[in-house]
Motif scaffolding. Structure first.
Motif, PDB file in Angstrom:
ATOM      1  N   LEU A  97      41.829 -25.217   5.909  1.00  0.00           N
ATOM      2  CA  LEU A  97      42.771 -25.684   6.708  1.00  0.00           C
ATOM      3  C   LEU A  97      42.959 -25.042   8.035  1.00  0.00           C
ATOM      4  N   LEU A  98      42.769 -23.535   7.941  1.00  0.00           N
ATOM      5  CA  LEU A  98      42.672 -22.821   9.188  1.00  0.00           C
ATOM      6  C   LEU A  98      41.686 -22.992  10.036  1.00  0.00           C
ATOM      7  N   SER A  99      40.514 -23.400   9.543  1.00  0.00           N
ATOM      8  CA  SER A  99      39.281 -23.667  10.283  1.00  0.00           C
ATOM      9  C   SER A  99      39.232 -24.670  10.998  1.00  0.00           C
ATOM     10  N   ALA A 100      39.916 -25.762  10.400  1.00  0.00           N
ATOM     11  CA  ALA A 100      40.223 -26.866  11.252  1.00  0.00           C
ATOM     12  C   ALA A 100      41.196 -26.901  12.236  1.00  0.00           C
ATOM     13  N   ALA A 101      42.091 -25.863  12.461  1.00  0.00           N
ATOM     14  CA  ALA A 101      42.895 -25.486  13.557  1.00  0.00           C
ATOM     15  C   ALA A 101      42.482 -24.269  14.284  1.00  0.00           C
ATOM     16  N   ALA A 102      41.072 -23.686  14.152  1.00  0.00           N
ATOM     17  CA  ALA A 102      40.948 -22.446  14.787  1.00  0.00           C
ATOM     18  C   ALA A 102      40.998 -22.527  16.245  1.00  0.00           C
ATOM     19  N   PRO A 103      41.481 -21.825  16.928  1.00  0.00           N
ATOM     20  CA  PRO A 103      41.739 -21.704  18.161  1.00  0.00           C
ATOM     21  C   PRO A 103      40.490 -21.054  19.172  1.00  0.00           C
ATOM     22  N   SER A 104      39.815 -20.589  18.480  1.00  0.00           N
ATOM     23  CA  SER A 104      38.286 -19.849  19.026  1.00  0.00           C
ATOM     24  C   SER A 104      37.323 -19.871  18.242  1.00  0.00           C
ATOM     25  N   LEU A 105      36.115 -19.499  18.698  1.00  0.00           N
ATOM     26  CA  LEU A 105      34.696 -19.732  17.941  1.00  0.00           C
ATOM     27  C   LEU A 105      34.605 -18.505  17.084  1.00  0.00           C
ATOM     28  N   THR A 106      35.332 -17.433  17.456  1.00  0.00           N
ATOM     29  CA  THR A 106      35.273 -15.941  16.817  1.00  0.00           C
ATOM     30  C   THR A 106      36.344 -16.155  15.449  1.00  0.00           C
ATOM     31  N   ALA A 107      37.317 -16.902  15.760  1.00  0.00           N
ATOM     32  CA  ALA A 107      38.378 -17.091  14.335  1.00  0.00           C
ATOM     33  C   ALA A 107      37.677 -18.072  13.436  1.00  0.00           C
ATOM     34  N   LEU A 108      36.794 -19.104  13.956  1.00  0.00           N
ATOM     35  CA  LEU A 108      36.195 -20.045  13.291  1.00  0.00           C
ATOM     36  C   LEU A 108      35.022 -19.253  12.258  1.00  0.00           C
ATOM     37  N   VAL A 109      34.409 -18.497  12.879  1.00  0.00           N
ATOM     38  CA  VAL A 109      33.364 -17.720  12.345  1.00  0.00           C
ATOM     39  C   VAL A 109      33.742 -16.965  11.147  1.00  0.00           C
ATOM     40  N   VAL A 110      34.967 -16.138  11.195  1.00  0.00           N
ATOM     41  CA  VAL A 110      35.710 -15.249  10.223  1.00  0.00           C
ATOM     42  C   VAL A 110      36.065 -16.348   9.139  1.00  0.00           C
ATOM     43  N   LEU A 111      36.799 -17.269   9.634  1.00  0.00           N
ATOM     44  CA  LEU A 111      37.128 -18.219   8.472  1.00  0.00           C
ATOM     45  C   LEU A 111      36.296 -18.837   7.719  1.00  0.00           C
ATOM     46  N   ARG A 112      35.106 -19.204   8.314  1.00  0.00           N
ATOM     47  CA  ARG A 112      34.014 -19.634   7.642  1.00  0.00           C
ATOM     48  C   ARG A 112      33.318 -18.947   6.750  1.00  0.00           C
ATOM     49  N   ILE A 113      33.147 -17.445   7.178  1.00  0.00           N
ATOM     50  CA  ILE A 113      32.551 -16.771   6.215  1.00  0.00           C
ATOM     51  C   ILE A 113      33.569 -16.460   5.207  1.00  0.00           C
ATOM     52  N   ALA A 114      34.719 -16.236   5.401  1.00  0.00           N
ATOM     53  CA  ALA A 114      35.747 -16.249   4.142  1.00  0.00           C
ATOM     54  C   ALA A 114      35.739 -17.204   3.105  1.00  0.00           C
ATOM     55  N   THR A 115      35.718 -18.533   3.952  1.00  0.00           N
ATOM     56  CA  THR A 115      35.455 -19.810   2.877  1.00  0.00           C
ATOM     57  C   THR A 115      34.195 -19.778   1.872  1.00  0.00           C
ATOM     58  N   GLY A 116      33.069 -19.546   2.795  1.00  0.00           N
ATOM     59  CA  GLY A 116      31.747 -19.410   1.910  1.00  0.00           C
ATOM     60  C   GLY A 116      31.844 -18.285   0.634  1.00  0.00           C
ATOM     61  N   ALA A 117      32.646 -17.311   1.027  1.00  0.00           N
ATOM     62  CA  ALA A 117      32.929 -16.195   0.022  1.00  0.00           C
ATOM     63  C   ALA A 117      33.719 -16.739  -1.132  1.00  0.00           C
ATOM     64  N   PHE A 118      34.384 -17.568  -0.727  1.00  0.00           N
ATOM     65  CA  PHE A 118      35.569 -17.834  -1.811  1.00  0.00           C
ATOM     66  C   PHE A 118      34.986 -19.396  -2.495  1.00  0.00           C
ATOM     67  N   PHE A 119      34.061 -20.039  -1.767  1.00  0.00           N
ATOM     68  CA  PHE A 119      33.474 -21.028  -2.551  1.00  0.00           C
ATOM     69  C   PHE A 119      32.243 -20.477  -3.539  1.00  0.00           C
ATOM     70  N   GLY A 120      31.950 -19.373  -3.068  1.00  0.00           N
ATOM     71  CA  GLY A 120      30.651 -18.850  -4.118  1.00  0.00           C
ATOM     72  C   GLY A 120      30.988 -18.780  -5.326  1.00  0.00           C
ATOM     73  N   ALA A 121      32.334 -18.891  -5.487  1.00  0.00           N
ATOM     74  CA  ALA A 121      32.724 -18.561  -6.978  1.00  0.00           C
ATOM     75  C   ALA A 121      32.643 -19.665  -7.811  1.00  0.00           C
ATOM     76  N   VAL A 122      32.569 -20.984  -7.375  1.00  0.00           N
ATOM     77  CA  VAL A 122      32.783 -22.183  -8.226  1.00  0.00           C
ATOM     78  C   VAL A 122      31.708 -22.428  -9.335  1.00  0.00           C
ATOM     79  N   VAL A 123      30.346 -22.284  -8.332  1.00  0.00           N
ATOM     80  CA  VAL A 123      29.380 -22.807  -9.029  1.00  0.00           C
ATOM     81  C   VAL A 123      29.015 -21.687 -10.338  1.00  0.00           C
ATOM     82  N   PRO A 124      28.997 -20.501 -10.167  1.00  0.00           N
ATOM     83  CA  PRO A 124      28.768 -19.536 -11.455  1.00  0.00           C
ATOM     84  C   PRO A 124      29.944 -19.630 -12.324  1.00  0.00           C
ATOM     85  N   THR A 125      31.103 -19.575 -12.058  1.00  0.00           N
ATOM     86  CA  THR A 125      32.444 -19.647 -12.909  1.00  0.00           C
ATOM     87  C   THR A 125      32.045 -20.950 -13.673  1.00  0.00           C
ATOM     88  N   SER A 126      31.864 -21.973 -13.154  1.00  0.00           N
ATOM     89  CA  SER A 126      31.824 -23.287 -13.684  1.00  0.00           C
ATOM     90  C   SER A 126      30.638 -23.285 -14.802  1.00  0.00           C
TER      91      SER A 126
END
Length: 402
Positions: free
Chosen positions: A104-133
């Motif tokens: 949700l924060l990515s959808a409202a990111a005010p700058s490219l820098t903010a979007l990059v940081v948020l997408r890196i964080a999203t990737g790290a958290f989504f990375g838990a889904v497959v191995p945990t499943s």
């Protein structure tokens, strides 16, 4: 005792698993795996739209994708150890909740820098889904029918991949790329809510200390063997698959057409995952062999005929190879160290993503000279020893304690 005999004598799944359909995966985990691939594969089709939205060069936006992919793969061992220590449900609920916030924060990111940081964080958290499943399935589904359950997760991942390539570009063009970042975030919140009341799956005797978890996996020779196979598979299948669409674009196909043709990979995975469910009780080595043959033939077809028909056929075959070969390796990884299953599975997945990065990097020099047939021929040739050694090793493998 053979691995098949060991599977038949496996203990019943822990409390909370479905008794009538022990191979059935909870819908919440299927949806979560779908979202994991959907969010990951939706990035690339939106790069041009994001660049236009921020009025920056496309080269500046690429970090959104590369940073996401790196974080997704690098975080795997961490989530595996945390799931062994604190439980599968805690990890997947927590990380899916975090992806909701980051999305949700990515959808409202005010700058490219903010979007990059948020997408890196999203990737790290989504990375838990497959191995945990995968670990949850390993905990709750008996080995004799575990391959069937894993085929359901493979189906979800395939649909997520195919849907992302089709939906992302369309939504970004007709609405906004910001909407596309919000969609998986909202669905992730719904998945978390649907997990309320689900029992923890971790079996008794699970190692809690990270050092013990890692040591128990890394001192097992078979764990290194399976990780090596995952590394090579990632380089061959995932790394070289990346170049199917550029091979078509090199012949004049536009982005939409090339993406549509390579999306047949998802269709192939969809069909062959259903076939796999019917034959999942056969010897594991035979499933690896069947999947490896499809990978070999798929890349050979792409090398001999890098046309729309050839690439399309290759994509379907590679989807079949992924369904049979990769899910068989996944199943193997769940049997290695039951007391540190989360760590073992996560290290296997991490090896897969490291391999995909290596494959893409090694293929880059050939692509600079548009030598796509050579690249696909090398991939086909490499898949041959991978298939043979994996099938032979799986046939010789005996789970610890057998």
């Amino acid at each position: 005792m053979s691995s098949e005999a060991h599977s038949r004598q496996a203990a019943a799944p822990p409390a909370g698993a479905a008794a009538a359909r022990p191979e059935r995966v909870p819908t919440a985990f299927v949806v979560s795996c779908f979202l994991s691939n959907f969010d990951r594969f939706a990035i690339t089709p939106m790069l041009v739209a994001v660049a236009a939205g921020f009025d920056v060069p496309l080269s500046d936006v690429v970090l959104i994708a590369s940073g996401y992919f790196f974080a997704y793969g690098a975080a795997q061992p961490l989530w595996g150890m945390l799931s062994d220590r604190y439980g599968r449900m805690r990890v997947i609920r927590g990380t899916l909740s975090a992806t909701t916030v980051c999305g949700l924060l990515s959808a409202a990111a005010p700058s490219l820098t903010a979007l990059v940081v948020l997408r890196i964080a999203t990737g790290a958290f989504f990375g838990a889904v497959v191995p945990t499943s995968l670990t949850y399935v390993g905990d709750t589904v008996p080995p004799a029918v575990r391959q069937r359950a894993l085929s359901d997760l493979q189906l979800a991942l395939a649909i997520g991949t195919a849907a992302a390539t089709v939906v992302a570009g369309t939504v970004a063009q007709l609405l906004s790329w910001r909407v596309m970042f919000a969609i998986p975030a909202v669905l992730a919140a719904a998945a978390v809510l649907s997990m309320r009341g689900m029992d923890e799956s971790r079996a008794e005797g699970t190692l809690r200390r990270p050092g013990d978890q890692l040591a128990s996996v890394l001192r097992l020779r078979w764990a290194w063997v399976v990780m090596l196979f995952g590394l090579v598979e990632g380089a061959v299948l995932l790394g070289c698959f990346t170049f199917l669409a550029p091979a078509l674009q090199d012949q004049g196909f536009n982005t939409v057409s090339a993406g549509g043709i390579t999306a047949l990979y998802g269709a192939g995975t969809l069909v062959f995952s259903r076939v796999l469910k019917r034959v999942a009780l056969r010897a594991p080595w035979s499933l690896l062999l069947a999947g490896g043959v499809m990978i070999c033939v798929g890349f050979a077809v792409a090398a001999l005929s890098p046309s729309a028909v050839g690439i399309g056929a290759a994509a379907v075959l590679l989807g079949g190879g992924w369904s049979f070969f990769h899910s068989s390796l996944q199943n193997w990884a769940t049997t290695l160290v039951p007391a540190a299953r989360g760590t073992a599975v996560a290290l296997f997945v991490a090896a897969l993503f490291v391999g995909s990065s290596i494959g893409s990097a090694l293929g880059a020099p050939l692509i600079q000279h548009t030598s796509y047939p050579v690249l696909f021929a090398v991939a086909a040739a490499t898949a041959v020893p991978l298939t043979v050694f994996a099938a032979v090793a799986r046939n010789r493998y005996t789970p610890a304690g057998s």
